[in-house]
Design a protein around this motif. Structure first.
Motif, PDB file in Angstrom:
ATOM      1  N   LYS A  41      -5.972  -3.306  -6.242  1.00  0.00           N
ATOM      2  CA  LYS A  41      -5.074  -4.463  -6.180  1.00  0.00           C
ATOM      3  C   LYS A  41      -3.787  -4.099  -5.451  1.00  0.00           C
ATOM      4  N   VAL A  42      -3.351  -4.974  -4.552  1.00  0.00           N
ATOM      5  CA  VAL A  42      -2.083  -4.796  -3.839  1.00  0.00           C
ATOM      6  C   VAL A  42      -0.945  -4.840  -4.846  1.00  0.00           C
ATOM      7  N   THR A  43       0.007  -3.914  -4.705  1.00  0.00           N
ATOM      8  CA  THR A  43       1.184  -3.936  -5.570  1.00  0.00           C
ATOM      9  C   THR A  43       2.406  -4.460  -4.832  1.00  0.00           C
ATOM     10  N   LYS A  44       2.499  -4.176  -3.535  1.00  0.00           N
ATOM     11  CA  LYS A  44       3.612  -4.679  -2.729  1.00  0.00           C
ATOM     12  C   LYS A  44       3.035  -5.337  -1.487  1.00  0.00           C
ATOM     13  N   ARG A  45       3.155  -6.628  -1.436  1.00  0.00           N
ATOM     14  CA  ARG A  45       2.629  -7.392  -0.318  1.00  0.00           C
ATOM     15  C   ARG A  45       3.270  -6.937   0.990  1.00  0.00           C
ATOM     16  N   PHE A  46       2.476  -6.835   2.032  1.00  0.00           N
ATOM     17  CA  PHE A  46       2.892  -6.439   3.386  1.00  0.00           C
ATOM     18  C   PHE A  46       3.236  -4.960   3.517  1.00  0.00           C
ATOM     19  N   GLU A  47       3.088  -4.181   2.456  1.00  0.00           N
ATOM     20  CA  GLU A  47       3.411  -2.757   2.550  1.00  0.00           C
ATOM     21  C   GLU A  47       2.195  -1.864   2.387  1.00  0.00           C
ATOM     22  N   HIS A  48       1.030  -2.409   2.205  1.00  0.00           N
ATOM     23  CA  HIS A  48      -0.208  -1.639   2.069  1.00  0.00           C
ATOM     24  C   HIS A  48      -0.162  -0.674   0.886  1.00  0.00           C
ATOM     25  N   SER A  49       0.522  -1.038  -0.187  1.00  0.00           N
ATOM     26  CA  SER A  49       0.550  -0.246  -1.402  1.00  0.00           C
ATOM     27  C   SER A  49      -0.423  -0.859  -2.392  1.00  0.00           C
ATOM     28  N   CYS A  50      -1.102   0.004  -3.170  1.00  0.00           N
ATOM     29  CA  CYS A  50      -2.104  -0.529  -4.097  1.00  0.00           C
ATOM     30  C   CYS A  50      -2.267   0.371  -5.306  1.00  0.00           C
ATOM     31  N   VAL A  51      -2.968  -0.179  -6.301  1.00  0.00           N
ATOM     32  CA  VAL A  51      -3.317   0.543  -7.513  1.00  0.00           C
ATOM     33  C   VAL A  51      -4.821   0.414  -7.699  1.00  0.00           C
ATOM     34  N   VAL A  52      -5.469   1.518  -8.146  1.00  0.00           N
ATOM     35  CA  VAL A  52      -6.897   1.505  -8.462  1.00  0.00           C
ATOM     36  C   VAL A  52      -7.022   1.549  -9.981  1.00  0.00           C
ATOM     37  N   TYR A  53      -7.725   0.565 -10.528  1.00  0.00           N
ATOM     38  CA  TYR A  53      -7.943   0.460 -11.972  1.00  0.00           C
ATOM     39  C   TYR A  53      -9.395   0.774 -12.310  1.00  0.00           C
ATOM     40  N   ALA A  54      -9.615   1.294 -13.517  1.00  0.00           N
ATOM     41  CA  ALA A  54     -10.968   1.526 -14.014  1.00  0.00           C
ATOM     42  C   ALA A  54     -11.491   0.224 -14.597  1.00  0.00           C
ATOM     43  N   GLY A  55     -12.562  -0.301 -14.018  1.00  0.00           N
ATOM     44  CA  GLY A  55     -13.223  -1.505 -14.509  1.00  0.00           C
ATOM     45  C   GLY A  55     -12.294  -2.676 -14.707  1.00  0.00           C
ATOM     46  N   GLU A  56     -12.516  -3.409 -15.782  1.00  0.00           N
ATOM     47  CA  GLU A  56     -11.725  -4.594 -16.089  1.00  0.00           C
ATOM     48  C   GLU A  56     -10.467  -4.245 -16.886  1.00  0.00           C
ATOM     49  N   SER A  57     -10.276  -2.959 -17.185  1.00  0.00           N
ATOM     50  CA  SER A  57      -9.124  -2.547 -17.987  1.00  0.00           C
ATOM     51  C   SER A  57      -7.884  -2.426 -17.111  1.00  0.00           C
ATOM     52  N   ASP A  58      -6.779  -2.101 -17.756  1.00  0.00           N
ATOM     53  CA  ASP A  58      -5.536  -1.853 -17.031  1.00  0.00           C
ATOM     54  C   ASP A  58      -5.273  -0.355 -16.900  1.00  0.00           C
ATOM     55  N   ASN A  59      -6.326   0.464 -17.081  1.00  0.00           N
ATOM     56  CA  ASN A  59      -6.187   1.910 -16.952  1.00  0.00           C
ATOM     57  C   ASN A  59      -6.119   2.294 -15.473  1.00  0.00           C
ATOM     58  N   ILE A  60      -4.998   2.834 -15.055  1.00  0.00           N
ATOM     59  CA  ILE A  60      -4.799   3.222 -13.656  1.00  0.00           C
ATOM     60  C   ILE A  60      -5.440   4.583 -13.420  1.00  0.00           C
ATOM     61  N   VAL A  61      -6.262   4.684 -12.364  1.00  0.00           N
ATOM     62  CA  VAL A  61      -6.859   5.966 -11.996  1.00  0.00           C
ATOM     63  C   VAL A  61      -6.183   6.559 -10.764  1.00  0.00           C
ATOM     64  N   ALA A  62      -5.585   5.707  -9.922  1.00  0.00           N
ATOM     65  CA  ALA A  62      -4.888   6.193  -8.724  1.00  0.00           C
ATOM     66  C   ALA A  62      -3.974   5.100  -8.206  1.00  0.00           C
ATOM     67  N   GLN A  63      -2.983   5.516  -7.416  1.00  0.00           N
ATOM     68  CA  GLN A  63      -2.122   4.538  -6.750  1.00  0.00           C
ATOM     69  C   GLN A  63      -1.632   5.092  -5.419  1.00  0.00           C
ATOM     70  N   MET A  64      -1.433   4.183  -4.486  1.00  0.00           N
ATOM     71  CA  MET A  64      -0.953   4.549  -3.159  1.00  0.00           C
ATOM     72  C   MET A  64       0.302   3.735  -2.876  1.00  0.00           C
ATOM     73  N   GLN A  65       1.367   4.439  -2.502  1.00  0.00           N
ATOM     74  CA  GLN A  65       2.633   3.788  -2.186  1.00  0.00           C
ATOM     75  C   GLN A  65       2.947   4.010  -0.715  1.00  0.00           C
ATOM     76  N   HIS A  66       3.236   2.945  -0.020  1.00  0.00           N
ATOM     77  CA  HIS A  66       3.657   3.037   1.379  1.00  0.00           C
ATOM     78  C   HIS A  66       5.118   3.435   1.384  1.00  0.00           C
ATOM     79  N   LYS A  67       5.445   4.473   2.148  1.00  0.00           N
ATOM     80  CA  LYS A  67       6.832   4.936   2.206  1.00  0.00           C
ATOM     81  C   LYS A  67       7.499   4.416   3.462  1.00  0.00           C
TER      82      LYS A  67
END
Length: 157
Positions: free
Chosen positions: A61-87
């Motif tokens: 899921k995108v976390t910051k629109r237009f910045e290509h930042s996202c979070v990867v969640y496990a299944g339908e839960s809110d457990n974060i497995v990874a995240q990418m932040q555009h600097k």
């Protein structure tokens, strides 16, 4: 890995295979948009054994629109497995034409799997709008892979 966009789908579906194969025995996972029309990118990932595709195994899921930042969640839960932040660009990254990312992967999570998810996220998120002409999916994947793999290489060394 081989990433192949499936044509004639509403959800922009991609299939990912091990190595250069597109054989069913090398099929790893499918990634698709969660809804046909989206304001921000939300992707669902179904591992190869999840044939029913009723519940996704991972979400991106995108976390910051237009910045290509996202979070990867496990299944339908809110457990974060990874995240990418555009600097923000520095003089060095601006002159090189490369984007600068920070990637955080939680312990016991496969880095190669996360990298493939982030590359595909980047490709889907950057694609030209329909009707602008065929830029070639291989070029899009190579472009996304080049930016992300270079960034991950720098991060891990």
């Amino acid at each position: 890995m081989t990433m192949k966009q499936k044509t004639m789908t509403l959800h922009e579906r991609w299939k990912v295979y091990r190595g250069v194969s597109t054989e069913e025995c090398d099929f790893l996972y499918t990634m698709k948009k969660s809804k046909v029309v989206q304001l921000t990118t939300k992707l669902e990932v179904f591992l190869g054994h999840n044939n029913e595709e009723q519940i996704c195994d991972f979400r991106v899921k995108v976390t910051k629109r237009f910045e290509h930042s996202c979070v990867v969640y496990a299944g339908e839960s809110d457990n974060i497995v990874a995240q990418m932040q555009h600097k923000k660009h520095t003089r060095q990254t601006a002159s090189s034409g490369l984007d600068n990312f920070s990637v955080t992967v939680n312990p016991n999570v496969d880095y190669a799997f996360v990298t493939s998810l982030l590359v595909l996220f980047d490709v889907i998120n950057r694609q030209d709008p329909p009707g602008k002409g065929d830029t070639g999916e291989k070029n899009e994947v190579a472009h996304g892979a080049n930016h992300l793999v270079h960034g991950l290489h720098m991060l891990l060394h």
